[in-house]
Design a protein around this motif. Structure first.
Motif, PDB file in Angstrom:
ATOM      1  N   LEU A 279      56.109 -15.584  -6.552  1.00  0.00           N
ATOM      2  CA  LEU A 279      56.503 -15.216  -7.916  1.00  0.00           C
ATOM      3  C   LEU A 279      57.713 -14.278  -7.896  1.00  0.00           C
ATOM      4  O   LEU A 279      58.723 -14.529  -8.563  1.00  0.00           O
TER       5      LEU A 279
ATOM      6  N   GLN B  59      48.028  -8.705  -9.217  1.00  0.00           N
ATOM      7  CA  GLN B  59      46.954  -9.504  -9.796  1.00  0.00           C
ATOM      8  C   GLN B  59      45.949  -9.841  -8.690  1.00  0.00           C
ATOM      9  O   GLN B  59      46.305 -10.516  -7.719  1.00  0.00           O
TER      10      GLN B  59
ATOM     11  N   SER C 270      53.123 -18.182 -14.105  1.00  0.00           N
ATOM     12  CA  SER C 270      52.331 -17.161 -13.406  1.00  0.00           C
ATOM     13  C   SER C 270      51.210 -16.635 -14.312  1.00  0.00           C
ATOM     14  O   SER C 270      50.086 -16.438 -13.862  1.00  0.00           O
TER      15      SER C 270
ATOM     16  N   ILE D 277      58.949 -19.321 -15.175  1.00  0.00           N
ATOM     17  CA  ILE D 277      58.292 -18.791 -13.971  1.00  0.00           C
ATOM     18  C   ILE D 277      57.196 -17.800 -14.387  1.00  0.00           C
ATOM     19  O   ILE D 277      56.064 -17.847 -13.897  1.00  0.00           O
ATOM     20  N   LEU D 278      57.545 -16.913 -15.318  1.00  0.00           N
ATOM     21  CA  LEU D 278      56.569 -15.923 -15.780  1.00  0.00           C
ATOM     22  C   LEU D 278      55.427 -16.590 -16.551  1.00  0.00           C
ATOM     23  O   LEU D 278      54.263 -16.191 -16.422  1.00  0.00           O
TER      24      LEU D 278
ATOM     25  N   ARG E  86      42.407 -18.000 -13.301  1.00  0.00           N
ATOM     26  CA  ARG E  86      41.624 -17.528 -12.161  1.00  0.00           C
ATOM     27  C   ARG E  86      40.800 -16.300 -12.516  1.00  0.00           C
ATOM     28  O   ARG E  86      40.002 -15.831 -11.718  1.00  0.00           O
ATOM     29  N   ASP E  87      41.030 -15.774 -13.693  1.00  0.00           N
ATOM     30  CA  ASP E  87      40.314 -14.581 -14.126  1.00  0.00           C
ATOM     31  C   ASP E  87      38.835 -14.915 -14.326  1.00  0.00           C
ATOM     32  O   ASP E  87      38.495 -15.882 -15.005  1.00  0.00           O
TER      33      ASP E  87
ATOM     34  N   ARG F 158      48.427 -19.198 -14.433  1.00  0.00           N
ATOM     35  CA  ARG F 158      47.611 -19.205 -13.220  1.00  0.00           C
ATOM     36  C   ARG F 158      46.678 -17.990 -13.172  1.00  0.00           C
ATOM     37  O   ARG F 158      45.487 -18.115 -12.873  1.00  0.00           O
ATOM     38  N   GLU F 159      47.227 -16.813 -13.518  1.00  0.00           N
ATOM     39  CA  GLU F 159      46.416 -15.588 -13.507  1.00  0.00           C
ATOM     40  C   GLU F 159      45.247 -15.714 -14.484  1.00  0.00           C
ATOM     41  O   GLU F 159      44.116 -15.350 -14.169  1.00  0.00           O
TER      42      GLU F 159
ATOM     43  N   TYR G 177      43.600 -11.915  -8.461  1.00  0.00           N
ATOM     44  CA  TYR G 177      43.202 -13.315  -8.265  1.00  0.00           C
ATOM     45  C   TYR G 177      44.271 -14.135  -7.563  1.00  0.00           C
ATOM     46  O   TYR G 177      44.083 -15.309  -7.311  1.00  0.00           O
ATOM     47  N   LEU G 178      45.393 -13.493  -7.265  1.00  0.00           N
ATOM     48  CA  LEU G 178      46.442 -14.202  -6.531  1.00  0.00           C
ATOM     49  C   LEU G 178      46.397 -13.803  -5.059  1.00  0.00           C
ATOM     50  O   LEU G 178      45.863 -12.750  -4.707  1.00  0.00           O
TER      51      LEU G 178
END
Lengths: 252, 254
Positions: free
Chosen positions: A108, A97, B10, B6-7, B17-18, B13-14, A99-100
Protein backbone atom coordinates in the motif's frame (compact mmCIF):
# COMPACT_ATOMS: atom_id res chain seq x y z
CA UNK A 1 23.07 26.15 3.57
CA UNK A 2 19.96 27.10 1.55
CA UNK A 3 19.25 24.88 -1.43
CA UNK A 4 22.12 22.51 -0.63
CA UNK A 5 20.38 21.45 2.57
CA UNK A 6 18.18 18.42 2.56
CA UNK A 7 16.07 20.12 5.21
CA UNK A 8 16.13 23.64 6.50
CA UNK A 9 14.10 25.55 9.07
CA UNK A 10 14.42 29.28 8.72
CA UNK A 11 13.01 31.29 11.64
CA UNK A 12 10.12 28.87 12.00
CA UNK A 13 7.48 29.30 14.68
CA UNK A 14 4.38 27.25 15.20
CA UNK A 15 1.55 28.36 17.47
CA UNK A 16 -1.35 26.09 18.31
CA UNK A 17 -4.68 27.79 18.86
CA UNK A 18 -7.23 26.14 21.12
CA UNK A 19 -10.71 27.56 21.47
CA UNK A 20 -12.93 26.60 24.36
CA UNK A 21 -16.12 28.34 25.45
CA UNK A 22 -15.23 31.41 23.43
CA UNK A 23 -11.73 31.72 24.85
CA UNK A 24 -8.74 31.15 22.62
CA UNK A 25 -5.51 29.90 24.10
CA UNK A 26 -2.24 30.02 22.20
CA UNK A 27 0.36 27.35 22.89
CA UNK A 28 3.77 27.64 21.32
CA UNK A 29 4.96 24.49 19.57
CA UNK A 30 8.29 25.82 18.33
CA UNK A 31 9.69 29.34 18.22
CA UNK A 32 12.26 30.93 15.92
CA UNK A 33 13.58 27.56 14.88
CA UNK A 34 16.72 27.68 12.76
CA UNK A 35 18.18 24.35 11.80
CA UNK A 36 19.67 22.69 8.74
CA UNK A 37 20.25 19.05 7.89
CA UNK A 38 22.62 18.35 5.01
CA UNK A 39 22.64 15.29 2.77
CA UNK A 40 24.57 12.49 4.46
CA UNK A 41 24.26 14.14 7.85
CA UNK A 42 22.49 12.77 10.91
CA UNK A 43 21.07 15.36 13.27
CA UNK A 44 19.57 14.40 16.59
CA UNK A 45 16.70 16.25 18.21
CA UNK A 46 16.85 16.15 21.96
CA UNK A 47 14.40 17.70 24.37
CA UNK A 48 12.12 17.13 27.29
CA UNK A 49 8.51 16.06 26.69
CA UNK A 50 6.63 18.88 24.98
CA UNK A 51 9.78 20.66 23.87
CA UNK A 52 8.72 20.64 20.19
CA UNK A 53 10.48 17.60 18.69
CA UNK A 54 7.42 16.07 17.04
CA UNK A 55 6.20 19.50 15.93
CA UNK A 56 9.56 20.04 14.22
CA UNK A 57 9.12 16.81 12.27
CA UNK A 58 5.49 17.45 11.35
CA UNK A 59 6.43 20.85 9.97
CA UNK A 60 8.86 19.18 7.57
CA UNK A 61 6.16 16.77 6.40
CA UNK A 62 3.57 19.47 5.84
CA UNK A 63 1.29 17.92 8.47
CA UNK A 64 1.52 21.29 10.21
CA UNK A 65 1.78 24.69 8.59
CA UNK A 66 4.26 27.11 10.17
CA UNK A 67 2.83 30.25 11.76
CA UNK A 68 5.98 32.14 10.76
CA UNK A 69 9.14 31.33 8.84
CA UNK A 70 9.84 28.77 6.12
CA UNK A 71 10.58 25.06 6.07
CA UNK A 72 12.39 23.91 2.95
CA UNK A 73 12.93 20.32 1.87
CA UNK A 74 15.55 19.98 -0.87
CA UNK A 75 15.04 23.68 -1.54
CA UNK A 76 11.26 23.48 -1.97
CA UNK A 77 8.56 24.42 0.54
CA UNK A 78 7.67 21.52 2.83
CA UNK A 79 4.47 19.61 2.15
CA UNK A 80 4.70 19.47 -1.64
CA UNK A 81 4.06 16.18 -3.39
CA UNK A 82 7.57 15.99 -4.88
CA UNK A 83 9.28 16.74 -1.57
CA UNK A 84 7.26 14.05 0.20
CA UNK A 85 8.25 11.57 -2.49
CA UNK A 86 11.86 11.99 -1.33
CA UNK A 87 11.12 11.68 2.38
CA UNK A 88 10.57 8.78 4.75
CA UNK A 89 8.84 9.15 8.08
CA UNK A 90 8.66 6.89 11.09
CA UNK A 91 6.25 8.23 13.72
CA UNK A 92 6.53 7.36 17.38
CA UNK A 93 4.74 4.05 18.05
CA UNK A 94 3.42 3.54 14.53
CA UNK A 95 0.01 1.92 14.12
CA UNK A 96 -0.90 -0.38 11.25
CA UNK A 97 -4.12 -2.10 10.30
CA UNK A 98 -3.88 -5.36 12.27
CA UNK A 99 -5.78 -7.37 9.64
CA UNK A 100 -3.14 -6.71 7.02
CA UNK A 101 0.23 -8.44 6.69
CA UNK A 102 3.53 -6.49 6.59
CA UNK A 103 3.78 -7.28 2.85
CA UNK A 104 0.31 -5.90 2.16
CA UNK A 105 0.99 -2.84 4.26
CA UNK A 106 4.24 -2.13 2.43
CA UNK A 107 2.52 -2.71 -0.92
CA UNK A 108 0.00 0.00 0.00
CA UNK A 109 2.67 2.51 1.02
CA UNK A 110 4.83 1.62 -1.95
CA UNK A 111 2.01 2.23 -4.39
CA UNK A 112 1.13 5.49 -2.65
CA UNK A 113 4.77 6.50 -3.10
CA UNK A 114 4.45 5.90 -6.82
CA UNK A 115 6.43 2.66 -7.04
CA UNK A 116 5.46 0.47 -9.98
CA UNK A 117 4.17 -3.06 -9.59
CA UNK A 118 7.29 -4.48 -11.24
CA UNK A 119 9.75 -3.07 -8.73
CA UNK A 120 7.47 -3.26 -5.70
CA UNK A 121 7.92 -6.98 -4.98
CA UNK A 122 11.69 -6.69 -4.81
CA UNK A 123 11.56 -3.49 -2.75
CA UNK A 124 9.18 -5.03 -0.20
CA UNK A 125 11.35 -8.12 0.23
CA UNK A 126 14.47 -5.95 0.56
CA UNK A 127 12.90 -3.58 3.11
CA UNK A 128 11.60 -6.43 5.25
CA UNK A 129 15.00 -8.09 5.06
CA UNK A 130 16.71 -4.90 6.23
CA UNK A 131 14.56 -4.74 9.36
CA UNK A 132 14.63 -8.48 10.03
CA UNK A 133 10.97 -9.20 9.33
CA UNK A 134 11.20 -11.50 6.30
CA UNK A 135 9.86 -14.47 8.24
CA UNK A 136 6.73 -12.54 9.25
CA UNK A 137 6.13 -10.97 5.83
CA UNK A 138 2.82 -12.73 5.23
CA UNK A 139 1.54 -12.97 8.79
CA UNK A 140 -1.31 -10.69 9.83
CA UNK A 141 -0.13 -8.04 12.26
CA UNK A 142 -2.73 -8.91 14.88
CA UNK A 143 -0.69 -9.62 17.99
CA UNK A 144 2.55 -8.11 16.70
CA UNK A 145 4.68 -6.73 19.54
CA UNK A 146 5.61 -3.05 19.80
CA UNK A 147 9.08 -3.88 18.51
CA UNK A 148 7.74 -5.76 15.49
CA UNK A 149 5.43 -2.86 14.60
CA UNK A 150 8.42 -0.56 14.92
CA UNK A 151 10.26 -2.74 12.40
CA UNK A 152 7.31 -2.57 10.01
CA UNK A 153 7.36 1.20 10.52
CA UNK A 154 11.03 1.34 9.61
CA UNK A 155 10.46 -0.89 6.57
CA UNK A 156 7.72 1.41 5.22
CA UNK A 157 10.02 4.34 5.85
CA UNK A 158 12.84 2.85 3.72
CA UNK A 159 10.70 1.27 1.02
CA UNK A 160 10.86 4.01 -1.59
CA UNK A 161 14.56 4.82 -1.11
CA UNK A 162 14.09 8.25 0.48
CA UNK A 163 16.89 10.80 0.67
CA UNK A 164 15.66 12.34 3.89
CA UNK A 165 14.49 10.32 6.86
CA UNK A 166 12.55 11.74 9.78
CA UNK A 167 12.56 9.30 12.65
CA UNK A 168 10.57 9.93 15.80
CA UNK A 169 11.78 7.70 18.64
CA UNK A 170 13.05 4.99 16.25
CA UNK A 171 14.32 2.61 18.95
CA UNK A 172 11.23 2.80 21.14
CA UNK A 173 10.00 -0.68 22.03
CA UNK A 174 12.97 -2.47 20.47
CA UNK A 175 15.03 -5.12 22.25
CA UNK A 176 18.80 -4.52 22.65
CA UNK A 177 19.69 -6.66 19.64
CA UNK A 178 17.20 -4.84 17.43
CA UNK A 179 18.52 -1.50 18.72
CA UNK A 180 22.04 -2.46 17.65
CA UNK A 181 20.75 -3.57 14.21
CA UNK A 182 18.79 -0.34 13.77
CA UNK A 183 21.83 1.70 14.75
CA UNK A 184 23.95 -0.08 12.14
CA UNK A 185 21.24 0.48 9.57
CA UNK A 186 21.10 4.21 10.33
CA UNK A 187 24.86 4.54 10.11
CA UNK A 188 24.85 2.76 6.72
CA UNK A 189 22.08 5.04 5.46
CA UNK A 190 23.93 8.12 6.58
CA UNK A 191 27.11 6.88 4.87
CA UNK A 192 25.06 6.31 1.72
CA UNK A 193 24.20 10.03 1.67
CA UNK A 194 20.77 9.93 3.29
CA UNK A 195 19.96 12.89 5.55
CA UNK A 196 18.61 11.88 8.95
CA UNK A 197 16.67 13.86 11.53
CA UNK A 198 16.18 11.71 14.60
CA UNK A 199 14.11 12.71 17.62
CA UNK A 200 14.80 10.55 20.62
CA UNK A 201 15.02 10.41 24.38
CA UNK A 202 17.75 7.80 24.00
CA UNK A 203 20.76 10.08 24.24
CA UNK A 204 23.27 7.23 24.06
CA UNK A 205 21.84 6.14 20.68
CA UNK A 206 21.96 9.65 19.27
CA UNK A 207 25.50 9.96 20.53
CA UNK A 208 26.55 6.96 18.45
CA UNK A 209 24.72 7.86 15.24
CA UNK A 210 24.50 11.63 14.96
CA UNK A 211 26.92 14.24 13.63
CA UNK A 212 25.15 16.99 15.51
CA UNK A 213 22.49 17.22 18.18
CA UNK A 214 20.00 20.08 18.46
CA UNK A 215 18.70 20.51 21.99
CA UNK A 216 15.20 21.93 22.15
CA UNK A 217 13.90 23.69 25.23
CA UNK A 218 10.44 25.22 25.31
CA UNK A 219 10.21 25.11 21.54
CA UNK A 220 13.51 26.85 20.89
CA UNK A 221 16.85 25.45 19.80
CA UNK A 222 18.76 26.07 23.00
CA UNK A 223 22.00 24.60 21.71
CA UNK A 224 23.43 22.68 18.77
CA UNK A 225 26.26 20.39 19.81
CA UNK A 226 28.69 18.95 17.28
CA UNK A 227 29.95 15.37 17.50
CA UNK A 228 33.43 16.63 18.35
CA UNK A 229 32.02 17.95 21.64
CA UNK A 230 31.03 14.50 22.86
CA UNK A 231 33.00 11.95 20.80
CA UNK A 232 35.99 12.00 23.12
CA UNK A 233 34.05 10.96 26.21
CA UNK A 234 31.05 8.62 26.05
CA UNK A 235 28.12 10.02 28.00
CA UNK A 236 29.21 13.61 27.44
CA UNK A 237 26.15 14.40 25.30
CA UNK A 238 23.93 13.62 28.26
CA UNK A 239 25.87 16.12 30.37
CA UNK A 240 25.52 18.74 27.64
CA UNK A 241 21.80 18.04 27.43
CA UNK A 242 21.24 18.29 31.18
CA UNK A 243 23.31 21.49 31.41
CA UNK A 244 21.23 23.00 28.61
CA UNK A 245 17.72 22.06 29.65
CA UNK A 246 18.03 22.22 33.44
CA UNK A 247 17.70 26.03 33.75
CA UNK A 248 14.55 26.12 31.61
CA UNK A 249 13.11 23.02 33.31
CA UNK A 250 13.66 24.64 36.72
CA UNK A 251 12.13 27.91 35.59
CA UNK A 252 9.05 26.06 34.35
CA UNK B 1 -6.80 9.73 -9.28
CA UNK B 2 -4.73 6.54 -9.07
CA UNK B 3 -4.04 7.14 -5.38
CA UNK B 4 -7.75 7.56 -4.70
CA UNK B 5 -8.34 4.04 -6.03
CA UNK B 6 -5.34 2.65 -4.13
CA UNK B 7 -6.72 4.05 -0.88
CA UNK B 8 -10.25 2.91 -1.71
CA UNK B 9 -9.04 -0.63 -2.43
CA UNK B 10 -7.09 -0.65 0.83
CA UNK B 11 -10.15 0.54 2.79
CA UNK B 12 -12.23 -2.17 1.16
CA UNK B 13 -9.75 -4.86 2.12
CA UNK B 14 -9.38 -3.57 5.69
CA UNK B 15 -13.14 -3.42 6.13
CA UNK B 16 -13.75 -6.95 4.92
CA UNK B 17 -11.08 -8.42 7.15
CA UNK B 18 -12.37 -6.62 10.21
CA UNK B 19 -13.78 -9.15 12.69
CA UNK B 20 -16.58 -6.83 13.76
CA UNK B 21 -17.59 -6.47 10.13
CA UNK B 22 -17.57 -10.22 9.58
CA UNK B 23 -19.77 -10.69 12.66
CA UNK B 24 -22.16 -8.00 11.35
CA UNK B 25 -22.42 -9.84 8.02
CA UNK B 26 -23.11 -13.11 9.84
CA UNK B 27 -25.80 -11.35 11.86
CA UNK B 28 -27.30 -9.99 8.64
CA UNK B 29 -27.44 -13.53 7.22
CA UNK B 30 -29.21 -14.82 10.32
CA UNK B 31 -31.71 -11.94 10.28
CA UNK B 32 -32.49 -12.46 6.60
CA UNK B 33 -33.13 -16.12 7.28
CA UNK B 34 -35.36 -15.05 10.16
CA UNK B 35 -37.43 -13.04 7.67
CA UNK B 36 -38.59 -16.36 6.15
CA UNK B 37 -40.21 -17.13 9.50
CA UNK B 38 -41.85 -13.71 9.52
CA UNK B 39 -43.17 -14.37 6.04
CA UNK B 40 -44.71 -17.65 7.12
CA UNK B 41 -46.37 -15.90 10.06
CA UNK B 42 -47.78 -13.32 7.63
CA UNK B 43 -49.80 -16.15 6.02
CA UNK B 44 -51.18 -14.93 2.65
CA UNK B 45 -48.82 -11.94 2.63
CA UNK B 46 -45.75 -14.14 2.97
CA UNK B 47 -43.83 -12.88 -0.05
CA UNK B 48 -44.70 -9.25 0.68
CA UNK B 49 -43.45 -9.58 4.27
CA UNK B 50 -40.30 -11.38 3.16
CA UNK B 51 -39.62 -8.76 0.50
CA UNK B 52 -40.30 -5.71 2.68
CA UNK B 53 -38.53 -6.97 5.77
CA UNK B 54 -35.50 -8.09 3.79
CA UNK B 55 -35.06 -4.86 1.87
CA UNK B 56 -35.62 -2.72 4.96
CA UNK B 57 -33.12 -4.76 6.90
CA UNK B 58 -30.53 -4.54 4.11
CA UNK B 59 -30.98 -0.77 4.00
CA UNK B 60 -30.77 -0.37 7.76
CA UNK B 61 -27.64 -2.52 8.05
CA UNK B 62 -25.87 -0.75 5.18
CA UNK B 63 -26.78 2.70 6.43
CA UNK B 64 -25.79 1.96 10.02
CA UNK B 65 -22.45 0.56 8.87
CA UNK B 66 -21.85 3.43 6.43
CA UNK B 67 -22.63 6.10 9.01
CA UNK B 68 -20.54 4.36 11.66
CA UNK B 69 -17.65 3.80 9.26
CA UNK B 70 -17.65 7.39 8.01
CA UNK B 71 -18.07 8.93 11.45
CA UNK B 72 -15.26 6.92 13.02
CA UNK B 73 -12.92 6.09 10.12
CA UNK B 74 -10.99 9.31 9.55
CA UNK B 75 -11.10 10.24 13.25
CA UNK B 76 -9.67 6.83 14.20
CA UNK B 77 -6.86 7.31 11.71
CA UNK B 78 -6.13 10.67 13.33
CA UNK B 79 -6.22 9.17 16.81
CA UNK B 80 -3.92 6.27 15.93
CA UNK B 81 -1.78 8.64 13.86
CA UNK B 82 -1.88 6.24 10.92
CA UNK B 83 -3.05 9.19 8.83
CA UNK B 84 0.49 10.63 9.26
CA UNK B 85 1.92 7.67 7.36
CA UNK B 86 -0.44 8.24 4.45
CA UNK B 87 -0.13 12.02 4.29
CA UNK B 88 3.65 11.85 4.58
CA UNK B 89 3.54 10.08 1.18
CA UNK B 90 2.89 12.02 -2.02
CA UNK B 91 -0.85 11.87 -1.37
CA UNK B 92 -2.94 15.05 -1.32
CA UNK B 93 -5.55 15.54 1.36
CA UNK B 94 -8.27 15.49 -1.30
CA UNK B 95 -7.05 12.12 -2.56
CA UNK B 96 -7.02 10.83 0.99
CA UNK B 97 -10.55 12.02 1.68
CA UNK B 98 -11.97 10.71 -1.60
CA UNK B 99 -10.10 7.42 -1.28
CA UNK B 100 -11.41 6.70 2.18
CA UNK B 101 -14.94 7.77 1.22
CA UNK B 102 -14.95 5.70 -1.95
CA UNK B 103 -13.54 2.70 -0.08
CA UNK B 104 -16.30 2.92 2.48
CA UNK B 105 -19.04 3.24 -0.13
CA UNK B 106 -17.60 0.31 -2.11
CA UNK B 107 -17.49 -1.79 1.07
CA UNK B 108 -21.12 -0.99 1.72
CA UNK B 109 -22.10 -1.76 -1.87
CA UNK B 110 -20.35 -5.11 -1.64
CA UNK B 111 -22.19 -5.78 1.64
CA UNK B 112 -25.52 -4.79 0.07
CA UNK B 113 -24.83 -7.11 -2.87
CA UNK B 114 -24.00 -9.98 -0.53
CA UNK B 115 -27.09 -9.46 1.62
CA UNK B 116 -29.28 -8.96 -1.45
CA UNK B 117 -27.91 -12.19 -2.93
CA UNK B 118 -28.93 -14.10 0.19
CA UNK B 119 -32.29 -12.32 0.24
CA UNK B 120 -32.97 -13.10 -3.41
CA UNK B 121 -32.20 -16.78 -2.91
CA UNK B 122 -34.70 -16.90 -0.05
CA UNK B 123 -37.32 -15.05 -2.09
CA UNK B 124 -36.91 -17.30 -5.11
CA UNK B 125 -37.04 -20.40 -2.92
CA UNK B 126 -40.35 -19.17 -1.54
CA UNK B 127 -41.75 -18.79 -5.06
CA UNK B 128 -41.22 -15.10 -5.79
CA UNK B 129 -40.92 -14.13 -9.47
CA UNK B 130 -37.95 -11.88 -10.04
CA UNK B 131 -38.62 -8.29 -11.11
CA UNK B 132 -36.09 -5.75 -12.31
CA UNK B 133 -37.55 -3.27 -9.80
CA UNK B 134 -35.74 -5.26 -7.12
CA UNK B 135 -32.43 -4.08 -8.58
CA UNK B 136 -33.78 -0.54 -8.68
CA UNK B 137 -34.64 -0.82 -4.98
CA UNK B 138 -31.03 -1.83 -4.32
CA UNK B 139 -29.85 1.12 -6.38
CA UNK B 140 -31.93 3.44 -4.18
CA UNK B 141 -30.32 1.90 -1.09
CA UNK B 142 -26.88 2.46 -2.65
CA UNK B 143 -27.67 6.13 -3.25
CA UNK B 144 -28.84 6.54 0.35
CA UNK B 145 -25.64 4.88 1.58
CA UNK B 146 -23.50 7.23 -0.50
CA UNK B 147 -25.34 10.31 0.81
CA UNK B 148 -25.31 9.14 4.45
CA UNK B 149 -21.57 8.37 4.28
CA UNK B 150 -20.83 11.81 2.80
CA UNK B 151 -22.90 13.55 5.50
CA UNK B 152 -21.18 11.56 8.26
CA UNK B 153 -17.74 12.26 6.78
CA UNK B 154 -18.41 15.98 6.84
CA UNK B 155 -19.78 16.01 10.38
CA UNK B 156 -16.94 13.84 11.67
CA UNK B 157 -14.44 16.45 10.45
CA UNK B 158 -16.64 19.37 11.46
CA UNK B 159 -17.27 18.27 15.03
CA UNK B 160 -14.11 16.14 15.44
CA UNK B 161 -16.26 13.82 17.54
CA UNK B 162 -17.47 10.48 16.25
CA UNK B 163 -20.42 10.48 18.65
CA UNK B 164 -21.75 13.85 17.56
CA UNK B 165 -21.23 12.91 13.90
CA UNK B 166 -23.23 9.71 14.49
CA UNK B 167 -26.01 11.56 16.29
CA UNK B 168 -26.29 14.42 13.77
CA UNK B 169 -26.20 12.08 10.77
CA UNK B 170 -28.76 9.84 12.45
CA UNK B 171 -31.06 12.83 12.99
CA UNK B 172 -30.61 14.01 9.39
CA UNK B 173 -31.23 10.50 8.11
CA UNK B 174 -34.49 10.35 10.08
CA UNK B 175 -35.59 13.82 9.00
CA UNK B 176 -34.66 12.98 5.42
CA UNK B 177 -37.52 10.49 5.32
CA UNK B 178 -40.05 13.11 6.40
CA UNK B 179 -39.36 15.91 3.91
CA UNK B 180 -42.91 15.84 2.51
CA UNK B 181 -44.39 16.11 6.02
CA UNK B 182 -41.97 18.89 6.91
CA UNK B 183 -42.89 20.79 3.75
CA UNK B 184 -46.56 20.44 4.62
CA UNK B 185 -45.91 21.82 8.11
CA UNK B 186 -43.78 24.68 6.80
CA UNK B 187 -46.43 25.64 4.26
CA UNK B 188 -49.12 25.78 6.94
CA UNK B 189 -47.00 27.56 9.54
CA UNK B 190 -46.14 30.65 7.52
CA UNK B 191 -43.38 32.88 8.84
CA UNK B 192 -43.27 31.21 12.23
CA UNK B 193 -41.88 28.08 10.58
CA UNK B 194 -39.27 29.79 8.44
CA UNK B 195 -36.40 27.95 10.18
CA UNK B 196 -38.11 24.69 9.27
CA UNK B 197 -38.32 25.80 5.65
CA UNK B 198 -34.61 26.56 5.73
CA UNK B 199 -33.87 23.19 7.35
CA UNK B 200 -35.75 21.38 4.59
CA UNK B 201 -33.29 22.77 2.06
CA UNK B 202 -30.36 21.33 3.99
CA UNK B 203 -31.69 17.93 5.00
CA UNK B 204 -31.02 15.19 2.40
CA UNK B 205 -34.24 14.28 0.63
CA UNK B 206 -34.00 10.54 1.19
CA UNK B 207 -37.56 9.85 0.06
CA UNK B 208 -36.31 10.41 -3.48
CA UNK B 209 -34.39 7.14 -3.18
CA UNK B 210 -37.25 4.92 -2.02
CA UNK B 211 -37.46 2.98 -5.27
CA UNK B 212 -38.48 -0.12 -3.39
CA UNK B 213 -42.00 1.32 -3.22
CA UNK B 214 -42.26 0.42 -6.92
CA UNK B 215 -42.26 -3.24 -5.96
CA UNK B 216 -45.74 -2.66 -4.55
CA UNK B 217 -47.01 -1.68 -8.01
CA UNK B 218 -47.97 -4.79 -10.03
CA UNK B 219 -46.20 -3.76 -13.21
CA UNK B 220 -43.87 -0.88 -12.97
CA UNK B 221 -44.99 1.78 -15.38
CA UNK B 222 -42.97 4.52 -13.70
CA UNK B 223 -40.78 6.60 -15.93
CA UNK B 224 -37.01 6.81 -15.68
CA UNK B 225 -36.93 10.49 -14.71
CA UNK B 226 -37.23 10.01 -10.94
CA UNK B 227 -34.23 7.67 -11.06
CA UNK B 228 -32.16 10.17 -13.01
CA UNK B 229 -33.28 13.00 -10.76
CA UNK B 230 -32.42 11.00 -7.64
CA UNK B 231 -29.01 10.08 -9.08
CA UNK B 232 -28.25 13.71 -9.92
CA UNK B 233 -29.48 14.84 -6.50
CA UNK B 234 -27.33 12.25 -4.71
CA UNK B 235 -24.27 13.21 -6.76
CA UNK B 236 -24.77 16.91 -6.01
CA UNK B 237 -25.44 16.34 -2.30
CA UNK B 238 -22.38 14.08 -1.91
CA UNK B 239 -20.20 16.55 -3.82
CA UNK B 240 -21.29 19.41 -1.55
CA UNK B 241 -20.67 17.39 1.64
CA UNK B 242 -17.26 16.20 0.43
CA UNK B 243 -16.30 19.70 -0.73
CA UNK B 244 -17.11 21.03 2.74
CA UNK B 245 -15.22 18.14 4.33
CA UNK B 246 -12.23 18.92 2.11
CA UNK B 247 -12.35 22.59 3.13
CA UNK B 248 -12.02 21.39 6.73
CA UNK B 249 -9.24 18.88 6.18
CA UNK B 250 -7.27 21.01 3.70
CA UNK B 251 -5.90 23.39 6.31
CA UNK B 252 -6.10 21.07 9.26
CA UNK B 253 -3.06 20.79 11.51
CA UNK B 254 -2.33 17.16 12.35
Amino acid sequence: MGVASALSYDGVSKDYLYSHLGRTTVTRGVAELNLQVAAGEAVGLLGLNGSGKTTTMKLALGLLAPTRGAVLVFGSPAGGRETRRRMGYLPELPYFQPYLTPSETLRLFGRLSGLGAAELGGRIAESLERVGLSAQADRRMTGFSKGMLQRVGMAQCLLHDPQLLLLDEPVSGLDPLAIAEFRDLLVRLREAGVALLIASHSISELERVCDRAAILAEGRVARVAAQSEWSASPGRLEDIFVETVRPTARAA
Amino acid sequence: MERVFILAASSLREQWRDRAWQVAMLFAGVMLYFSVLLGILAADQELRALLDFGLSFIELMALAAAIFGAATGVLREMETKSIYLILSRPVSRLEYLLGRYLGLVLSMLAAVSLMAGAHLILLLLRGWSFRADYLLALYGIALKVAVAAAVATFFALFSTSALSALVITGILWTLGHFIAEMRFLAARGGLSLLPLAALIQLVPHLQLFNFRDRLDIPASAAAGEPVLLATAYAALYCTCCLALAYALIRRKDF
